[in-house]
Design an enzyme around this catalytic site. Structure first.
Site, PDB file in Angstrom:
ATOM      1  N   GLU A 206     -36.026  14.658  21.190  1.00 17.11           N
ATOM      2  CA  GLU A 206     -37.345  14.979  21.703  1.00 17.11           C
ATOM      3  C   GLU A 206     -37.671  14.044  22.868  1.00 17.11           C
ATOM      4  O   GLU A 206     -37.371  12.850  22.819  1.00 17.11           O
ATOM      5  CB  GLU A 206     -38.403  14.821  20.612  1.00 17.11           C
ATOM      6  CG  GLU A 206     -38.411  15.921  19.578  1.00 17.11           C
ATOM      7  CD  GLU A 206     -39.219  17.135  20.009  1.00 17.11           C
ATOM      8  OE1 GLU A 206     -39.952  17.033  21.022  1.00 17.11           O
ATOM      9  OE2 GLU A 206     -39.115  18.179  19.335  1.00 17.11           O
ATOM     10  N   ARG A 352     -49.205  26.275  16.172  1.00 18.25           N
ATOM     11  CA  ARG A 352     -47.760  26.283  15.900  1.00 18.25           C
ATOM     12  C   ARG A 352     -47.368  27.638  15.358  1.00 18.25           C
ATOM     13  O   ARG A 352     -48.219  28.510  15.151  1.00 18.25           O
ATOM     14  CB  ARG A 352     -47.405  25.178  14.885  1.00 18.25           C
ATOM     15  CG  ARG A 352     -47.838  23.761  15.277  1.00 18.25           C
ATOM     16  CD  ARG A 352     -47.053  23.199  16.428  1.00 18.25           C
ATOM     17  NE  ARG A 352     -45.646  23.086  16.124  1.00 18.25           N
ATOM     18  CZ  ARG A 352     -45.101  22.089  15.416  1.00 18.25           C
ATOM     19  NH1 ARG A 352     -45.862  21.120  14.923  1.00 18.25           N
ATOM     20  NH2 ARG A 352     -43.799  22.047  15.204  1.00 18.25           N
ATOM     21  N   LEU A 353     -46.100  27.828  15.091  1.00 17.62           N
ATOM     22  CA  LEU A 353     -45.578  29.127  14.716  1.00 17.62           C
ATOM     23  C   LEU A 353     -45.018  29.119  13.298  1.00 17.62           C
ATOM     24  O   LEU A 353     -44.614  28.086  12.782  1.00 17.62           O
ATOM     25  CB  LEU A 353     -44.463  29.548  15.687  1.00 17.62           C
ATOM     26  CG  LEU A 353     -44.799  29.513  17.170  1.00 17.62           C
ATOM     27  CD1 LEU A 353     -43.577  29.870  17.992  1.00 17.62           C
ATOM     28  CD2 LEU A 353     -45.959  30.454  17.490  1.00 17.62           C
ATOM     29  N   TRP A 355     -41.874  29.917  11.318  1.00 20.73           N
ATOM     30  CA  TRP A 355     -40.457  30.037  11.664  1.00 20.73           C
ATOM     31  C   TRP A 355     -39.735  30.918  10.634  1.00 20.73           C
ATOM     32  O   TRP A 355     -38.786  30.496   9.978  1.00 20.73           O
ATOM     33  CB  TRP A 355     -39.823  28.644  11.737  1.00 20.73           C
ATOM     34  CG  TRP A 355     -40.409  27.796  12.830  1.00 20.73           C
ATOM     35  CD1 TRP A 355     -41.286  28.183  13.806  1.00 20.73           C
ATOM     36  CD2 TRP A 355     -40.159  26.415  13.059  1.00 20.73           C
ATOM     37  NE1 TRP A 355     -41.597  27.128  14.627  1.00 20.73           N
ATOM     38  CE2 TRP A 355     -40.920  26.022  14.195  1.00 20.73           C
ATOM     39  CE3 TRP A 355     -39.369  25.452  12.424  1.00 20.73           C
ATOM     40  CZ2 TRP A 355     -40.904  24.736  14.696  1.00 20.73           C
ATOM     41  CZ3 TRP A 355     -39.351  24.160  12.922  1.00 20.73           C
ATOM     42  CH2 TRP A 355     -40.116  23.805  14.047  1.00 20.73           C
ATOM     43  N   ASP A 461     -35.434  27.746  21.288  1.00 19.13           N
ATOM     44  CA  ASP A 461     -36.033  26.409  21.299  1.00 19.13           C
ATOM     45  C   ASP A 461     -35.193  25.432  20.484  1.00 19.13           C
ATOM     46  O   ASP A 461     -34.267  25.807  19.756  1.00 19.13           O
ATOM     47  CB  ASP A 461     -37.439  26.506  20.714  1.00 19.13           C
ATOM     48  CG  ASP A 461     -38.373  25.410  21.201  1.00 19.13           C
ATOM     49  OD1 ASP A 461     -37.923  24.540  21.967  1.00 19.13           O
ATOM     50  OD2 ASP A 461     -39.555  25.434  20.811  1.00 19.13           O
ATOM     51  N   GLU A 464     -31.915  19.860  19.328  1.00 17.89           N
ATOM     52  CA  GLU A 464     -31.663  18.418  19.442  1.00 17.89           C
ATOM     53  C   GLU A 464     -31.930  17.656  18.146  1.00 17.89           C
ATOM     54  O   GLU A 464     -31.940  16.428  18.139  1.00 17.89           O
ATOM     55  CB  GLU A 464     -32.542  17.821  20.549  1.00 17.89           C
ATOM     56  CG  GLU A 464     -34.047  17.892  20.298  1.00 17.89           C
ATOM     57  CD  GLU A 464     -34.651  19.266  20.499  1.00 17.89           C
ATOM     58  OE1 GLU A 464     -35.639  19.576  19.818  1.00 17.89           O
ATOM     59  OE2 GLU A 464     -34.128  20.044  21.322  1.00 17.89           O
ATOM     60  N   ARG A 509     -34.041  24.637  26.009  1.00 17.15           N
ATOM     61  CA  ARG A 509     -34.512  23.342  26.516  1.00 17.15           C
ATOM     62  C   ARG A 509     -33.512  22.223  26.233  1.00 17.15           C
ATOM     63  O   ARG A 509     -33.542  21.202  26.918  1.00 17.15           O
ATOM     64  CB  ARG A 509     -35.865  22.975  25.916  1.00 17.15           C
ATOM     65  CG  ARG A 509     -35.822  22.498  24.470  1.00 17.15           C
ATOM     66  CD  ARG A 509     -37.186  22.028  23.984  1.00 17.15           C
ATOM     67  NE  ARG A 509     -37.104  21.497  22.621  1.00 17.15           N
ATOM     68  CZ  ARG A 509     -38.159  21.077  21.924  1.00 17.15           C
ATOM     69  NH1 ARG A 509     -39.369  21.136  22.446  1.00 17.15           N
ATOM     70  NH2 ARG A 509     -38.014  20.604  20.714  1.00 17.15           N
ATOM     71  N   ASP A 526     -41.123  20.063  27.311  1.00 15.68           N
ATOM     72  CA  ASP A 526     -42.539  20.177  26.971  1.00 15.68           C
ATOM     73  C   ASP A 526     -43.354  19.088  27.662  1.00 15.68           C
ATOM     74  O   ASP A 526     -43.546  17.999  27.110  1.00 15.68           O
ATOM     75  CB  ASP A 526     -42.733  20.047  25.464  1.00 15.68           C
ATOM     76  CG  ASP A 526     -42.006  21.133  24.682  1.00 15.68           C
ATOM     77  OD1 ASP A 526     -41.473  22.047  25.317  1.00 15.68           O
ATOM     78  OD2 ASP A 526     -41.976  21.041  23.450  1.00 15.68           O
ATOM     79  N   HIS A 595     -47.090  29.442  30.400  1.00 17.78           N
ATOM     80  CA  HIS A 595     -47.215  29.069  28.976  1.00 17.78           C
ATOM     81  C   HIS A 595     -48.681  28.776  28.697  1.00 17.78           C
ATOM     82  O   HIS A 595     -49.338  28.069  29.465  1.00 17.78           O
ATOM     83  CB  HIS A 595     -46.378  27.822  28.692  1.00 17.78           C
ATOM     84  CG  HIS A 595     -46.063  27.621  27.238  1.00 17.78           C
ATOM     85  ND1 HIS A 595     -47.017  27.674  26.249  1.00 17.78           N
ATOM     86  CD2 HIS A 595     -44.894  27.360  26.601  1.00 17.78           C
ATOM     87  CE1 HIS A 595     -46.455  27.464  25.076  1.00 17.78           C
ATOM     88  NE2 HIS A 595     -45.170  27.276  25.263  1.00 17.78           N
TER      89      HIS A 595
END
Length: 745
Positions: A206, A352-353, A355, A461, A464, A509, A526, A595
């Protein structure tokens, strides 16, 4: 898109303490402890050569010499490309280990060195037709260890370097720098283009919230370990240009560090007992990028529709999408990107989403009808996915987490259960990409659930987040951590093929060793929704330019940024000015994709009112006017590795450039763009390469035919500083389209 967040409750407490200086002291201590680089390695020791190892031999395309100067490898042009300087060792080794700390995807390393071997004794040199083997000992800390160095000399522009040091935990290539040569690359790095004087760890993670902007970074770090630092990035790559005619790449996915704090040396430490590397040579940076592209693989060209119009990020459900899109009726829109297609949840960090990777029928009850209606208007639909699964017990549809857990498809922790990772308000587990069966299962999930009928692609997305103490089906997490983005990219490419999607567009990303070929389209991560150089619009530009110098030619950013914060003192809200200026930047680039951000209601949006919609439509028309030029530049980038957005140093490495050159870019070969990167600014100073340049908006000529020149021009809203060379075949054509309206495509 989603980034682990900063908890409100702790922030409020810390803000209350800020006035007393307590947080500043604690936060700075935390930052210095977690992200501070280790001490530099000792100075290189001397090279000694046994009598029987004295050589001066031509082998392959190189000359290898051992003697008083140490060990030197010289190319056909007579340039020393690898080896000693003034008899000092070009190799070192370390005994020790690296401790890793992780929280919500933020990884930091602490190096422990028990011994360092810095001197080199060459005992044997064996020269063949295309390879030289050098063997001997490294000495230091009162000890010695054996080493073997193999030099592959069969290619005139690629010197293969392989080093084995049994008994070591880290191998160091001490790469010479002549005359303080600048160093560029190492992935999407968000600081200055020249990395000289820095210590750069190559670990995907991140990027952080703030990344040095204070007091925000200290507060984010003290509360959630989420502040980040100068070299926190999703997309690091172990490839760097040293000067304009040489580059060094490690062939590894293991952790490495690049220490550029000495002006005459780059210390590249690979934490393993062996390392394989390539030293590229060429006349110009473009040659180096072409060689690298040949080795990593050429990216696929992007679908033409993505280059013709804007991709608008919308969310909120079918009715909201239709309403917001109606406000943009005057803008050329190629697609809508609906990240919340799978449902939304509210956390401390913002929206947020879920998942679950299935359509949320409450939010989008007429999903198929919506996709079809937009398709009839030639507007495509993009969705969102990442490599995590959440246990969605209680929600309708498939529970993919439970399916994967039952089949043994999830990354495990040390106790054998699913490795649940904190996502800032909920936990999730990674699908185990080291397991071929899990990969095939997840490819099918994405191809059938995410790639539902009629869509054109998605955001892929994350990538990492693999912990260094994870238990994998097949492999070592030390090797797989930086490999994860490449494997995740391969999963998505396979899902596109399995779903038989024509002109599929997937953007990522995170990046790894092979990302330029496996995930050709990257975005810059981001950013905060402001102009800032630490973590805002300016940093996004810097990251894209560094990525371009690292073999990642196709990059873009979230137009308007992503991260907004509502907390006292550190709050960040997107203003109409930031959104407009960021749209100008994107219009003169690869992709114009907006976005809404993590806090849509608190941020300026392109559909807010008639003025915002008109300003966006104007820039979307500029973007569309550049479509055929952009397609030509993208084709060049895919074929040669020369990025769409180019720092002027990639094209004119021999020239001295002022610091402000980091804040502008060449868009392909024909346009120089100096975007507005400060609030309230209505003028911009551009630094022009040698030659005469035409200011797009006025037609006025500027520049000096023999040197770099600087010019300050008006840059009112909607008119970023754009120049093209006098006589350029595209320049006047584009000027006619966007200024006078007389040109045709």
């Amino acid at each position: 898109m989603s980034r682990p967040g900063v908890r409100v409750t702790l922030l409020v407490v810390i803000v209350a303490l800020l006035a007393s200086g307590v947080v500043a002291v604690v936060g700075l201590s935390v930052l210095n402890g977690r992200y501070a680089p280790p001490a530099p390695l000792p100075e290189p020791g001397r090279v000694s050569v046994a009598d029987g190892a004295l050589v001066d031999t031509e082998t392959g395309h190189y000359r290898v010499v051992t003697g008083e100067r140490g060990l030197v490898v010289v190319d056909a042009e007579g340039t020393a490309v690898f080896g000693s300087r003034d008899g000092r060792s070009a190799l070192a080794a370390v005994r020790g280990h690296v401790d890793w700390r992780e929280h919500t995807g933020h990884f930091t390393a602490t190096e422990h060195r028990a011994a360092v071997w810095t001197s080199m004794r060459v005992g044997r040199v064996d020269a063949g037709s295309d390879q030289v083997t050098v063997a001997g000992e490294l000495a230091g800390s009162g000890q010695t260890v054996p080493f073997e160095l193999r030099l592959g000399t069969g290619d005139p522009h690629r010197l293969a370097v392989s080093v084995r040091v049994p008994g070591a935990d880290g191998v160091v290539l001490r790469v010479r720098r002549d005359g303080g040569e600048a160093v560029h690359g190492l992935g999407a790095q968000f600081s200055g283009f020249d990395l000289s004087g820095k210590f750069v760890p190559v670990v995907t993670r991140e990027q952080g919230v703030g990344r040095g902007r204070q007091p925000l970074t200290m507060l984010a770090e003290a509360t959630e370990g989420a502040g980040g630092a100068e070299f926190s990035t999703y997309a690091p790559v172990p490839f760097a240009m040293v000067g304009g005619r040489r580059a060094v790449a490690l062939d590894t996915t293991r952790y490495s560090t690049w220490d550029l704090r000495r002006p005459d040396l780059v210390d590249v430490t690979h934490w393993h007992d062996e390392v394989d590397a390539t030293v590229y040579t060429g006349d110009r940076p473009a040659d180096l990028l072409a060689l690298r592209t040949e080795d990593t693989g050429r990216p696929d060209a992007l679908p033409g529709w993505a280059l013709d119009g804007a991709i608008v990020g919308l969310q909120g459900g079918s009715d909201q999408v239709r309403r917001k899109l109606a406000a943009l009726r005057d803008a050329p829109v190629a697609a809508v990107w609906l990240q919340d297609w799978t449902g939304g949840r509210r956390t401390d960090f913002g929206d947020r989403l879920w998942w679950t990777w299935q359509v949320d029928r409450e939010r989008y009850p007429d999903w198929e009808r919506l996709v079809a209606d937009l398709g009839e208007r030639d507007i495509r639909v993009l969705t969102y996915v990442n490599p995590f699964l959440v246990d969605a017990a209680g929600r309708s549809g498939r529970n993919l987490f439970r399916e994967a857990e039952a089949a043994g498809y999830l990354v495990r922790d040390q106790r054998g259960g699913p490795y649940l990772l904190d996502q800032g308000g909920f936990s999730a587990a990674l699908v185990d990409l080291s397991n071929p069966a899990a990969v095939d299962w997840y490819v099918e999930v994405i191809a059938t659930e995410v790639a539902s009928a009629g869509i054109a692609g998605w955001m892929a997305d994350f990538g990492e987040g693999l912990p260094f103490d994870a238990v994998l089906h097949g492999g070592d997490p030390e090797e797989w951590h930086n490999r994860w983005p490449d494997e995740w990219a391969r999963v998505n490419a396979a899902a596109c093929r399995r779903a038989a999607l024509p002109d599929c567009l997937v953007f990522h990303r995170s990046a790894g060793q092979d990302t330029a070929a496996t995930a050709p389209l990257l975005w810059a991560g981001d950013q905060l929704v402001d102009f800032g150089a630490a973590d805002g619009m300016t940093s996004a530009l810097h990251g894209m330019l560094a990525a371009g110098a690292s073999g990642m030619p196709l990059t873009h950013s979230d137009t308007g940024g992503y991260t907004g914060l509502a907390q006292p003192l550190v709050g960040v809200r997107r203003t109409p000015e930031v959104l407009r200026r960021w749209t100008e930047l994107s219009a003169w680039g690869l992709l114009l994709r907006t976005h809404e951000g993590n806090r849509p209601a608190e941020n300026a949006q392109v559909y807010d009112d008639a003025g915002a919609a008109a300003a966006f439509a104007e820039q979307a028309r500029v973007f569309a006017a550049l479509a055929d030029y952009r397609a030509e530049v993208v084709a060049e980038a895919a074929a040669t590795g020369m990025p769409v957005l180019r720092h002027v140093r990639l094209v004119h490495p021999e020239r001295p450039w002022p610091a402000g050159s980091d804040d502008q870019f060449l868009f392909g070969p024909s346009f120089l763009v100096a975007p507005v990167l400060e609030p309230g600014a209505t003028t911009v100073t551009a630094h022009l390469p040698p030659g005469r340049w035409v200011h797009l908006w006025t037609g006025t000529e500027h520049g000096d035919t023999g040197s770099v020149s600087s010019v300050t021009v008006a840059a009112p809203p909607g008119r970023p500083a754009v120049f093209f060379p006098v006589g350029d075949r595209w320049g006047q054509r584009i000027r006619d389209r966007v200024v006078t309206g007389s040109g045709t495509r």
